[in-house]
Write an enzyme that holds these catalytic residues in place. Sequence first.
Site, PDB file in Angstrom:
ATOM      1  N   SER A   1      16.415   9.078 119.653  1.00 20.00           N
ATOM      2  CA  SER A   1      15.020   9.481 119.485  1.00 20.00           C
ATOM      3  C   SER A   1      14.072   8.312 119.277  1.00 20.00           C
ATOM      4  O   SER A   1      12.863   8.514 119.202  1.00 20.00           O
ATOM      5  CB  SER A   1      14.897  10.444 118.299  1.00 20.00           C
ATOM      6  OG  SER A   1      15.270   9.804 117.095  1.00 20.00           O
TER       7      SER A   1
ATOM      8  N   LYS B   1      10.893  14.868 110.414  1.00 19.49           N
ATOM      9  CA  LYS B   1      10.184  13.667 110.856  1.00 19.49           C
ATOM     10  C   LYS B   1       8.684  13.794 110.618  1.00 19.49           C
ATOM     11  O   LYS B   1       8.026  12.845 110.167  1.00 19.49           O
ATOM     12  CB  LYS B   1      10.477  13.419 112.337  1.00 19.49           C
ATOM     13  CG  LYS B   1      11.921  13.033 112.613  1.00 19.49           C
ATOM     14  CD  LYS B   1      12.203  12.913 114.089  1.00 19.49           C
ATOM     15  CE  LYS B   1      13.657  12.506 114.341  1.00 19.49           C
ATOM     16  NZ  LYS B   1      13.980  12.408 115.777  1.00 19.49           N
TER      17      LYS B   1
END
Length: 783
Positions: free
Chosen positions: A680, A723
């Site tokens: 990611s 996140k």
Amino acid sequence: MAENETIQVLPALPLKNTVLFPHLLMPLSVGRPASLAAVESVLATEEKEIVLVAQKDSEVESPTGDDLYSIGTKAVIRKMSRPNENVMELLVLGMERVVVLKLEEDQPYLKARIRPLPLPTDSTPEVEALQRAVLELAAKAISLTQPQPPFELSRLLAGAEDPLRLVFLLASMFSLELEKEQKLLAAETRAEALRLLHSYLSHELQVLEIRSKIATEARTEMSKEQREYMLRQQLRAIQQELGEKNPEQADVELLRERVQKTELPEEARKEAERELGRLERMPTAAPDYNIIRTYLDLLLELPWYKATPDELDVARAREVLDTDHYGLKDIKQRILEHLAVLKLNPSAKAPILCFVGPPGVGKTSLGQSIARAMGRTFERMSLGGLHDEAELRGHRRTYIGAMPGRLIQAIRRAGANNPLIMLDEVDKLGRDFRGDPAAALLEILDPEQNKSFRDNYLDLEFDLSRVFFITTANALDTIPQPLLDRMELIRLAGYTEEEKREIAHRYLIPRRVKNAGLTAEQFQISEAALQRVISRYTREAGVRRLEQTLGRLTRKIALRFAEGHTEPVVVQPENLPELLGPEMFIPEQMRRNLPAGVACGLAWTEAGGDVLYVEATLLPEGSGLTLTGQLGEVMQESVKTAQSFIWSHASEFGIDGSLFKNSGVHVHVPAGAIPKDGPSAGVTMITALSSLYTGLAARGDTAMTGEVTLSGLVLPIGGVKEKVMAARRAGIHRVLLPKANEKDLQELPEDARKDMEFHFAERVEDVLEVTIPQLKHRLALAS
């Protein structure tokens, strides 16, 4: 006239269960009122003579003439003691045999009209032969009871010249039955008395020989360590002689009664009957006796048909879940959906759920709440570090120390065939030469197979289809795919800081205050201090460490009150260093002005998420790519993919291609002590390298995450909620996500969605347009 002179009238004392023979001493205990009166009247005379007559029935407390034998013994009281008013202890000596002519019952005690009955004096060769035979039998019997009889006893028997005296002595030694002793007393000739005694001693000798034979056989068959078995054999033989049941037979009969009363499947009943038959034929000291006994206990205690009624009230279940846990709305909703299905279709198979999430988010306690909401018993099994599949399936009974598997044991403890069983830490199962427990779980967690689960120890089919199984795991990487396919995954993400504050106020602080012996008035903590504890002293997805830290705080305050402090304490942020020491964590804050080559990324961690800055710099006259910061293989590949994409599109971005040939690049991700991996970080690497090669700074108020392919596509990633919340904690309110992750924003709290600005990208060009807007402007001017 001379005959009348021999007739006497003396007080009579009835005897229970014994006979006094002439010329022998006997201790007596007198307690009946009439007997006490008779003894007292005798003691008042000079001769102290009394008649002792045996009762025919010892149960009669006030005997009359019909209750007594007609032949007794005249005796003299030699000694008397009186421990209390109601009891006399006597020592009497038999003087002569008498016939009771009549009993007078008009006194407080019985009086007997008696005449002497002289002992027979016949002397024939038969008498002498019988006397020797009796002595021989007596010697054998005494040797069986006493291998080394006392010398005085042998001399006494050998010195008994009078045959009747020998008869009376031996009769008193062997404690014969009352009827036998009375016949000896009443014998009309010496020969008759000796014949009777010979018959009695022969029977006693047979009993003693059988007893000795049993003891000898038991000693021969069993070792010294099994002395207990020998004693049981002796007891069994004695009980058989007496016609009584032995304890082993009673135990087996009790088991048989339990088998008949217990509701068992046909196969289990046949097995129980077969094992009972083996148990009946087996001595108790046999090694298999206790094994079969334990097996039957398990078989009878298992709840084959017993189940707890389900309380499938959805409204009550919602109330229980809301009371026990804060937040987790999606999780609760899915659990309530399963309960609704079970309510509408009771025959439906129980779901098999797998709670996946970081430590401390409430997976185990959530299972307990579900069991409470459904009214089922709760059993927990920890599978962490389990290596042997026999722990689940059980050991075969051929092995010493064999036991049923932990699953059957849990159902036995639950006492119902439909408990809620939580298999904790299913991701931490071991595997070695003893087997693979995960493979054993394939059958246990398959509704199509577990209805006929067969434990190795039980060796009978047991239906597990009604058991509500819930497994927990921190990660799915170590769980085999076939096992994952059998479970419905429910992910429990970490709590946001706002949720942690609410959980602390509702559950953690009251619990810790109570445990510390404080009151709510004595200990309080301000919102700012609680926020500081959450962000600076703990870093986790759950609340376990937070509760421990609050426990330290309450103990510090409890110490003050124990030392005499009386004023309530309100903990402020400035008090925390004194109470908890220096701050453990310093959150990554937004860097306002980023230099070229730096970009702000987002990472998922078990603690819930973090902000990750990627730094890149050119190395003049260097070559190649240098990576530092403990990057994993996947993350290293992301850097290489990003560099290759930019290199292949250098002309489009206005980058001088000679930079790639004449300069090396060093990429570093701070917090070098922490390993990092995952795809990611692709868009962050693209942004950092693009900023480096173009010399244009990326926006400092933008955090990003997403995977990048070599063709420039931006692919979706996981952990969006964690996140985004990490960016918000760091003060960053602008986030770039892959377009495919737009749907994941529904997981965010509504206040977070309103507070944040989201951008979405499908290609690298979309990424750079958001993160380095000057690059688009430069390209427009160049075109």
